[in-house]
Design a protein around this motif. Structure first.
Motif, mmCIF file in Angstrom:
data_model
loop_
_atom_site.group_PDB
_atom_site.id
_atom_site.type_symbol
_atom_site.label_atom_id
_atom_site.label_comp_id
_atom_site.label_asym_id
_atom_site.label_seq_id
_atom_site.Cartn_x
_atom_site.Cartn_y
_atom_site.Cartn_z
ATOM 1 N N LEU A 25 2.851 1.343 -3.115
ATOM 2 C CA LEU A 25 2.730 0.441 -1.960
ATOM 3 C C LEU A 25 1.328 0.512 -1.349
ATOM 4 O O LEU A 25 1.103 0.004 -0.257
ATOM 5 N N GLY A 26 0.396 1.150 -2.047
ATOM 6 C CA GLY A 26 -0.989 1.214 -1.553
ATOM 7 C C GLY A 26 -1.085 1.908 -0.215
ATOM 8 O O GLY A 26 -1.844 1.496 0.662
ATOM 9 N N ASN A 28 -2.486 4.205 1.971
ATOM 10 C CA ASN A 28 -3.576 5.082 2.405
ATOM 11 C C ASN A 28 -3.795 4.765 3.872
ATOM 12 O O ASN A 28 -4.208 3.666 4.221
ATOM 13 N N VAL A 30 -5.349 5.026 7.643
ATOM 14 C CA VAL A 30 -6.621 5.336 8.312
ATOM 15 C C VAL A 30 -6.348 6.394 9.375
ATOM 16 O O VAL A 30 -5.504 6.207 10.245
ATOM 17 N N GLU A 53 -1.195 -8.544 11.228
ATOM 18 C CA GLU A 53 -1.578 -7.374 10.435
ATOM 19 C C GLU A 53 -0.573 -7.189 9.314
ATOM 20 O O GLU A 53 0.635 -7.085 9.556
ATOM 21 N N VAL A 54 -1.079 -7.140 8.084
ATOM 22 C CA VAL A 54 -0.222 -6.868 6.931
ATOM 23 C C VAL A 54 -0.277 -5.371 6.663
ATOM 24 O O VAL A 54 -1.361 -4.808 6.521
ATOM 25 N N PRO A 56 1.148 -2.378 8.551
ATOM 26 C CA PRO A 56 0.693 -1.544 9.679
ATOM 27 C C PRO A 56 0.809 -0.052 9.394
ATOM 28 O O PRO A 56 0.160 0.749 10.073
ATOM 29 N N GLY A 57 1.629 0.325 8.400
ATOM 30 C CA GLY A 57 1.772 1.740 8.076
ATOM 31 C C GLY A 57 2.261 2.521 9.279
ATOM 32 O O GLY A 57 3.262 2.168 9.917
ATOM 33 N N LEU A 61 -4.141 0.945 12.971
ATOM 34 C CA LEU A 61 -4.876 -0.277 13.322
ATOM 35 C C LEU A 61 -4.103 -1.108 14.349
ATOM 36 O O LEU A 61 -4.703 -1.757 15.212
ATOM 37 N N GLU A 76 5.517 -5.428 7.428
ATOM 38 C CA GLU A 76 5.547 -4.152 6.686
ATOM 39 C C GLU A 76 6.729 -4.155 5.732
ATOM 40 O O GLU A 76 7.857 -4.432 6.127
ATOM 41 N N ALA A 105 9.203 -7.191 6.013
ATOM 42 C CA ALA A 105 9.181 -8.243 4.992
ATOM 43 C C ALA A 105 8.031 -7.998 4.014
ATOM 44 O O ALA A 105 7.149 -7.160 4.259
ATOM 45 N N ASP A 106 8.063 -8.757 2.926
ATOM 46 C CA ASP A 106 7.000 -8.725 1.913
ATOM 47 C C ASP A 106 5.964 -9.787 2.288
ATOM 48 O O ASP A 106 6.293 -10.980 2.355
ATOM 49 N N ALA A 107 4.732 -9.362 2.516
ATOM 50 C CA ALA A 107 3.683 -10.300 2.946
ATOM 51 C C ALA A 107 3.372 -11.350 1.885
ATOM 52 O O ALA A 107 2.792 -12.398 2.189
ATOM 53 N N VAL A 131 -2.257 -5.647 -3.987
ATOM 54 C CA VAL A 131 -1.859 -7.051 -3.776
ATOM 55 C C VAL A 131 -2.786 -7.768 -2.785
ATOM 56 O O VAL A 131 -2.439 -8.835 -2.269
#
Ligand SMILES: C[S@@+](CC[C@H](N)C(=O)[O-])C[C@H]1O[C@@H](n2cnc3c(N)ncnc32)[C@H](O)[C@@H]1O
Length: 289
Positions: A25-26, A28, A30, A53-54, A56-57, A61, A76, A105-107, A131
């Motif tokens: 899911l990438g 990483n 911040v 914002e796609v 947000p983890g 941010l 997210e 949801a899937d962006a 993605v």
């Protein structure tokens, strides 16, 4: 900008939620407040903006965006992260909690109707790197209200997104983004601002939407020409577009009609020239639109 998350807070939050970041899911995150301030400043948001914002983890941010924009939508895909975000914002920035809408949801699939009101005006995101390009292109197509963007992507992808004709990195992402917007590089970001540390540099890309270069040609028809031209990057357009046009001779005729040299390669063409090629061919049922 208060309440931003530093390294200790990110790890503590992840541990409390039982989140082990996944590559798939990438993820990483911040963990450097200065990088968050830098992204938010580069996005040039005002309270009139509705940020999207796609990914947000853990909310690094998101907290910065809530300090600058009037409203923030986040999308997210990870259910644990989506569920935890409202509590993080309520805890660290309580006055902003009512200005946040969380979409689990899937962006890549979300629609403008699903996002709802207020309509997003600015895409600001540290994108999931696998993605990143399809997400940006999907959202620009889906959300006409989106006027500006500031996205963090893998540096190599940032270079491709902002490249112009004739550059080695110019390709499908560059042309397709140019259809929607003027894009420019907005700086490099080192790996150590993330947890876990990725093995690539990152880059910021800023864009501002413009009118499509041609109103008389459907976007999908232009993008089909772009895909065909770059599928065989080293071939001349006459050869590369033969399949799309229904033969090399027909491709040559269409290219000449568009004022494009059939011996040129896709990497030298502007988005306007791709649109002119698409406009020279009437829509055909056997051609991918
Ligand atoms: C690079 S992290 C960024 C996290 C956070 N914005 C930050 O800067 O710390 C990418 C985020 O995107 C989410 N994600 C991955 N694929 C997604 C998708 N298709 N739609 C929505 N979110 C996605 C991940 O779960 C992760 O939270």
């Amino acid at each position: 900008m208060t309440g931003l998350l530093g390294p200790a807070e990110i790890r503590e939050l992840a541990a409390r939620l039982g989140v082990a970041p996944t590559k798939k899911l990438g993820q990483n995150f911040v963990h450097d407040p200065n990088t968050v301030r830098r992204i938010v400043a580069a996005a040039e948001l005002t309270p009139a903006d509705v940020a999207l914002e796609v990914g947000p983890g853990l909310g690094s941010l998101t907290l910065g965006l809530l300090a600058a924009a009037g409203h923030v939508h986040v999308v997210e895909i990870d259910p644990t992260l989506a569920a935890a975000l409202p509590a993080t914002v309520a805890d660290r920035s309580p006055e902003a909690a009512g200005r946040l809408t969380v979409h689990h949801a899937d962006a890549l699939r979300i629609t403008g109707a699903e996002l709802g009101q207020p309509a997003p005006t600015a895409l600001v995101a540290n994108l999931p790197y696998n993605v990143a390009v399809p997400v940006v292109l999907h959202l620009l197509a889906e959300l006409p209200s989106l006027r500006t963007g500031l996205v963090m992507v893998q540096k190599e992808v940032a270079d491709r997104l902002v490249a112009g004709p004739g550059s080695k990195t110019y390709g499908i992402p560059s042309v397709k983004l140019a259809w929607y917007a003027n894009a420019r590089g907005a700086g490099k970001v080192p790996p150590n601002v993330f947890w876990p540390v990725p093995n690539v540099d990152s880059g910021l890309v800023a864009f501002t939407r413009h009118e499509p270069p041609r109103a008389d040609v459907p976007r999908k028809r232009v993008f089909a020409v772009v895909d065909a031209a770059f599928a065989q990057r080293r071939k001349t357009l006459r050869a590369a577009l033969a399949g799309w046009a229904g033969g090399a001779a027909r491709a040559e005729t269409l290219l000449r009609a568009a004022g494009v040299d059939p011996g040129a390669r896709g990497e030298s063409l502007t988005v306007e020239q791709f649109a002119a090629i698409a406009a020279s061919a009437p829509p055909a049922p056997d051609r991918a639109e």
